[in-house]
Design a protein around this motif. Structure first.
Motif, mmCIF file in Angstrom:
data_model
loop_
_atom_site.group_PDB
_atom_site.id
_atom_site.type_symbol
_atom_site.label_atom_id
_atom_site.label_comp_id
_atom_site.label_asym_id
_atom_site.label_seq_id
_atom_site.Cartn_x
_atom_site.Cartn_y
_atom_site.Cartn_z
ATOM 1 N N GLU A 181 0.830 -1.143 -0.047
ATOM 2 C CA GLU A 181 -0.050 -0.023 -0.034
ATOM 3 C C GLU A 181 0.837 1.268 -0.046
ATOM 4 O OE1 GLU A 181 -2.524 -0.422 3.005
ATOM 5 O OE2 GLU A 181 -3.727 -2.096 2.482
ATOM 6 N N ASN A 183 2.741 2.400 2.467
ATOM 7 C CA ASN A 183 2.677 3.270 4.028
ATOM 8 C C ASN A 183 4.214 3.269 4.516
ATOM 9 O OD1 ASN A 183 3.399 0.692 5.512
ATOM 10 N ND2 ASN A 183 1.099 0.273 5.026
ATOM 11 N N GLU A 186 6.053 0.146 5.530
ATOM 12 C CA GLU A 186 6.234 -0.910 4.762
ATOM 13 C C GLU A 186 7.662 -0.331 3.833
ATOM 14 O OE1 GLU A 186 3.378 -2.905 1.726
ATOM 15 O OE2 GLU A 186 3.803 -0.809 1.309
ATOM 16 N N LYS A 213 10.624 7.077 -0.015
ATOM 17 C CA LYS A 213 9.368 7.951 0.637
ATOM 18 C C LYS A 213 8.844 8.896 -0.393
ATOM 19 C CE LYS A 213 10.441 6.872 5.384
ATOM 20 N NZ LYS A 213 10.902 7.513 6.575
ATOM 21 N N LYS A 217 5.325 8.748 -2.020
ATOM 22 C CA LYS A 217 4.360 10.007 -1.800
ATOM 23 C C LYS A 217 3.754 10.797 -2.971
ATOM 24 C CE LYS A 217 4.615 14.758 -0.017
ATOM 25 N NZ LYS A 217 5.618 15.741 0.298
#
Length: 338
Positions: A181, A183, A186, A213, A217
């Motif tokens: 997903e 997150n 993860e 990240k 994002k």
């Protein structure tokens, strides 16, 4: 008549790029550029070149400043998971004119104070025509490209027998596939696994956690990121990180625990990426760069063919000296570790 007298280049802001680019490819998309900027601290600039006041070419560069004195411009810069940043040709022009515009854009950057300029192209054709002149370093980095057909049976048969056997082994061992997903926990778990892999060679992952990240994002909301995990007995033993658009998918990074090699978990992930590409109507899968024989053999087993990008690099004299000193320091440190 001197053609160059009718060619002008100007810098344009990122907010104006998409006045000229109607259908950007994956690496020219605004979300990708934003991910790189936020993840690595780079900035982007656009060079718009006009001939007789008619826009002909838009090149997007990522820029950075190193050691205070060196300004770098790259389409793309190294270390940003970007295999190429093609110039966008706004008018049909022949290759000779393209080479002239590329050289003029580079001279524009040199005049503006850049010490390092790198350009990478989707294939090697234009770079061959540029040739090793005007202080350029010419290279042809390779990758594996897998052409995606529209049915799974064909793609299954495209794979080498040993790779198919490893996929079957994973299924027999009970390896399960989990789609991520995106997150934070993860991504951090993936990065910890990646650090374990690189620790075997006394090194660190070449890309920072912040870049992973930032990619998630910026691209996950647009359904351009795919994170797959192989899970055995409720433990994640292998993970793969991919980005895609409407036509192609690219392997960014992967990591696995020792158990993955015994169970075919990595092959299982790659087969499921191919299935994903077929089911989404994608046309090609770029499995990433060549260079490590054992990994090259693994990638080739899925049926991918060797493909050459084109790369040109220009360095100022000061940048050449600084780079030589830096490489000598790295070599010295490496010897100390032995």
């Amino acid at each position: 008549m001197c053609v160059e007298n009718f060619i002008e280049t100007e810098v344009i802001d990122i907010t104006n790029y998409y006045d000229y680019i109607t259908y950007p490819d994956l690496f020219l998309h605004s979300s990708w550029l934003k991910a790189i900027e936020e993840g690595l601290g780079f900035k982007s600039i656009g060079l718009l070149t006009k001939f007789e006041e008619i826009p002909v070419c838009l090149s997007i560069f990522l820029t950075a400043q190193k050691a205070g004195a060196f300004r770098l411009a790259g389409a793309p810069l190294p270390g940003c998971f970007t295999p190429h940043l093609e110039p966008v040709w706004l008018k049909e022009v022949d290759d000779t004119f393209k080479v002239k515009i590329i050289e003029m854009q580079n001279r524009f950057l040199i005049k503006d104070g850049f010490s390092y300029i790198e350009r990478r192209f989707r294939d090697d054709l234009l770079v061959k025509k540029i040739g090793n002149k005007k202080g350029y370093e010419i290279k042809f980095p390779e990758t594996f490209i897998l052409e995606i057909k529209d049915d799974l049976d064909t793609m299954w048969k495209t794979m080498e027998g040993r790779s198919r056997n490893m996929v079957r082994k994973a299924e027999k061992k009970g390896v399960k596939l989990v789609k991520g997903e995106g997150n934070v926990s993860e991504i951090e778990m993936f990065y910890e696994m990646l650090k374990i892999v690189f620790a075997k060679s006394n090194s660190l992952p070449p890309h920072p956690l912040s870049l992973y990240k930032s990619i998630v994002k910026n691209l996950m909301p647009e359904n351009r990121v795919l994170i797959l995990s192989s899970v055995l007995n409720d433990e994640v033993i292998a993970m793969g990180f991919f980005i895609y658009d409407d036509s192609e998918i690219h392997f960014l990074s992967g990591a696995s625990l020792p158990e993955a090699y015994k169970t075919g978990a990595n092959n299982f992930i790659q087969w499921n990426v191919i299935k994903f590409a077929v089911n989404h109507g994608l046309k090609l899968y770029d499995l990433g760069g060549k260079g490590i024989p054992s990994i090259d053999k693994f990638k080739a087993s899925f049926g991918g063919k060797s493909h050459k990008y084109g790369k040109i690099v220009w360095r100022s004299k000061k940048a050449l000296i600084a780079e030589k000193i830096y490489r000598n320091i790295l070599s010295f440190k490496s010897k100390l570790k032995v």
